[in-house]
Design a protein around this motif. Structure first.
Motif, PDB file in Angstrom:
ATOM      1  N   THR A 167      26.803  17.223  19.376  1.00  0.00           N
ATOM      2  CA  THR A 167      25.898  16.080  19.278  1.00  0.00           C
ATOM      3  C   THR A 167      24.646  16.417  20.081  1.00  0.00           C
ATOM      4  O   THR A 167      24.699  17.200  21.026  1.00  0.00           O
ATOM      5  CB  THR A 167      26.540  14.795  19.845  1.00  0.00           C
ATOM      6  OG1 THR A 167      26.982  15.037  21.193  1.00  0.00           O
ATOM      7  CG2 THR A 167      27.726  14.360  18.995  1.00  0.00           C
ATOM      8  N   LEU A 248      24.923  11.935  16.646  1.00  0.00           N
ATOM      9  CA  LEU A 248      24.638  11.224  17.894  1.00  0.00           C
ATOM     10  C   LEU A 248      25.929  10.674  18.478  1.00  0.00           C
ATOM     11  O   LEU A 248      26.758  10.110  17.764  1.00  0.00           O
ATOM     12  CB  LEU A 248      23.662  10.069  17.633  1.00  0.00           C
ATOM     13  CG  LEU A 248      22.371  10.410  16.881  1.00  0.00           C
ATOM     14  CD1 LEU A 248      21.571   9.146  16.604  1.00  0.00           C
ATOM     15  CD2 LEU A 248      21.544  11.420  17.663  1.00  0.00           C
ATOM     16  N   PRO A 250      28.371   8.126  20.640  1.00  0.00           N
ATOM     17  CA  PRO A 250      28.370   6.684  20.894  1.00  0.00           C
ATOM     18  C   PRO A 250      27.642   6.333  22.190  1.00  0.00           C
ATOM     19  O   PRO A 250      26.992   5.289  22.278  1.00  0.00           O
ATOM     20  CB  PRO A 250      29.859   6.338  20.977  1.00  0.00           C
ATOM     21  CG  PRO A 250      30.531   7.389  20.149  1.00  0.00           C
ATOM     22  CD  PRO A 250      29.736   8.635  20.384  1.00  0.00           C
ATOM     23  N   ARG A 253      23.885   6.330  21.500  1.00  0.00           N
ATOM     24  CA  ARG A 253      23.537   5.154  20.689  1.00  0.00           C
ATOM     25  C   ARG A 253      23.522   3.896  21.558  1.00  0.00           C
ATOM     26  O   ARG A 253      22.658   3.027  21.396  1.00  0.00           O
ATOM     27  CB  ARG A 253      24.524   4.993  19.538  1.00  0.00           C
ATOM     28  CG  ARG A 253      24.429   6.079  18.471  1.00  0.00           C
ATOM     29  CD  ARG A 253      25.386   5.805  17.320  1.00  0.00           C
ATOM     30  NE  ARG A 253      25.424   6.873  16.347  1.00  0.00           N
ATOM     31  CZ  ARG A 253      24.572   7.024  15.342  1.00  0.00           C
ATOM     32  NH1 ARG A 253      23.601   6.136  15.179  1.00  0.00           N
ATOM     33  NH2 ARG A 253      24.692   8.031  14.493  1.00  0.00           N
ATOM     34  N   LYS A 256      20.181   4.204  23.739  1.00  0.00           N
ATOM     35  CA  LYS A 256      18.863   4.202  23.102  1.00  0.00           C
ATOM     36  C   LYS A 256      18.765   3.326  21.848  1.00  0.00           C
ATOM     37  O   LYS A 256      17.667   3.108  21.336  1.00  0.00           O
ATOM     38  CB  LYS A 256      18.454   5.637  22.765  1.00  0.00           C
ATOM     39  CG  LYS A 256      18.132   6.486  23.990  1.00  0.00           C
ATOM     40  CD  LYS A 256      16.902   5.942  24.714  1.00  0.00           C
ATOM     41  CE  LYS A 256      16.536   6.758  25.921  1.00  0.00           C
ATOM     42  NZ  LYS A 256      15.311   6.245  26.606  1.00  0.00           N
ATOM     43  N   GLY A 257      19.872   2.830  21.348  1.00  0.00           N
ATOM     44  CA  GLY A 257      19.823   1.938  20.204  1.00  0.00           C
ATOM     45  C   GLY A 257      19.116   2.537  19.001  1.00  0.00           C
ATOM     46  O   GLY A 257      19.377   3.683  18.612  1.00  0.00           O
ATOM     47  N   ALA A 260      17.542   6.089  19.091  1.00  0.00           N
ATOM     48  CA  ALA A 260      18.394   7.215  19.471  1.00  0.00           C
ATOM     49  C   ALA A 260      18.074   8.481  18.685  1.00  0.00           C
ATOM     50  O   ALA A 260      18.036   9.583  19.248  1.00  0.00           O
ATOM     51  CB  ALA A 260      19.865   6.844  19.306  1.00  0.00           C
TER      52      ALA A 260
END
Length: 328
Positions: A167, A248, A250, A253, A256-257, A260
């Motif tokens: 990732t 990516l 979890p 995420r 950075k929402g 990301a």
């Protein structure tokens, strides 16, 4: 950091206590000579790489000493494995200020010892010096591969598919956490990201398997898009990266929402392998990923043209303020 130079022995005593035990290969002569010797297996050639990490740039003053050592070593092993090489050993140049004492140095040497055992390599020599500046660690690593089999940056062709291991963006997320972001993250996510920043994971099981399959390869150090730019330039192609396909974690995420993917594509210090391969090798890529125990994700393609672009699900280019990290 604990203690200071007042508790440190002289240079040669320091080498004898901490670093000579790491010189496990006979060609290192126990660090009792001015140089070392190494010979690759018959039919193989050496692959050489050097990278430095500096306090305040690549790690923090209060980072655990063993993780600093592991990062210094692993960023070099990552480059070797991205070229398809099997690591053999390394040289170490360590510059330390007077505030660094034996507790820190012992932790540093222990980190090297554990990673040497994990990767089957030896210290072959180097240098230790004092400095009025920050801690500076330069490692020159070397590995071997069959003659003529190195996976270079210059082999990507239009029609190739683009892949990345693991990732991406996690190291940048860890750095953000250490700088004060992520207050609402779970302890598990925060520790995961910080660990990825401090201790990268060179894909030594996968790298050699890329020989004969990958057309171009490199490790992701300055940022995915920035590094892919090197492949695009020397291969004289255009590389298209699909944001929605980026692998990516979890944890990233959660940090950075919606941002990301862009954050991951432009961050640095991932030390994953980004590579291209002919479309007909898709099944082989999946098989090598399985055999090496490494997650590999198809994230884009190679086209005629030039440069690197990040696109959304509709194929529109996503505007970016920057494509990666630069020291200058």
């Amino acid at each position: 950091m604990t203690n200071s130079s007042s508790d440190r022995p002289g240079e040669f005593e320091l080498i004898a206590e901490l670093f000579a035990p790491l010189a496990t290969d006979p060609g290192a002569f126990g660090l009792k000579d001015d140089a070392a010797v190494i010979a690759p297996p018959a039919g193989h050639e050496l692959v050489l790489k050097t990278d430095a990490i500096v306090e305040g740039v690549h790690f923090f003053a209060d980072d655990p000493a063993d993780t600093v050592a592991r990062k210094a070593l692993r960023v070099n092993l990552s480059d070797l494995t991205a070229k398809g090489a099997v690591p053999l050993g390394y040289l170490l140049a360590l510059s330390i200020p007077s505030r660094v004492g034996m507790d820190w140095l012992r932790g540093f040497a222990e980190g090297l010892r554990e990673d040497q055992a994990a990767f089957g390599i030896s210290l072959f020599g180097g240098d230790t010096t004092s400095t009025p500046g920050p801690i500076s660690i330069a490692i020159s690593a070397f590995g071997h591969l069959p003659v003529g089999s190195i996976v270079r940056r210059s082999g990507a062709n239009p029609g190739d598919l683009l892949y990345v291991s693991g990732t991406i963006g996690d190291s940048g997320g860890g750095l953000a956490c250490l700088k004060g972001e992520g207050g609402s993250l779970s302890k598990e996510h925060r520790e995961f990201l910080i660990r990825r920043f401090r201790v990268p994971e060179p894909r030594v099981a996968m790298g050699p398997a890329l020989r004969g399959i990958s057309s171009a390869s490199l490790d992701v150090s300055d940022g995915l898009l920035a590094d892919l730019g090197h492949i695009a330039e020397v291969s004289r192609v255009r590389i298209v990266v699909e944001a929605a396909r980026l692998p990516l974690s979890p944890a990233l995420r959660a940090l950075k929402g919606a941002q990301a993917a862009v954050f991951a594509a432009t961050g640095g210090d991932d030390y994953e392998i980004a590579f291209t391969a002919p479309a007909e090798c898709r099944r082989q890529v999946a098989e090598l990923a399985k055999q090496s125990g490494t997650a590999v994700t198809e994230i884009g393609r190679v086209e005629m043209g030039q440069g690197v672009v990040l696109v959304d699900v509709a194929g529109r280019e996503i505007p970016l303020a920057r494509k990666g990290f630069t020291h200058f």
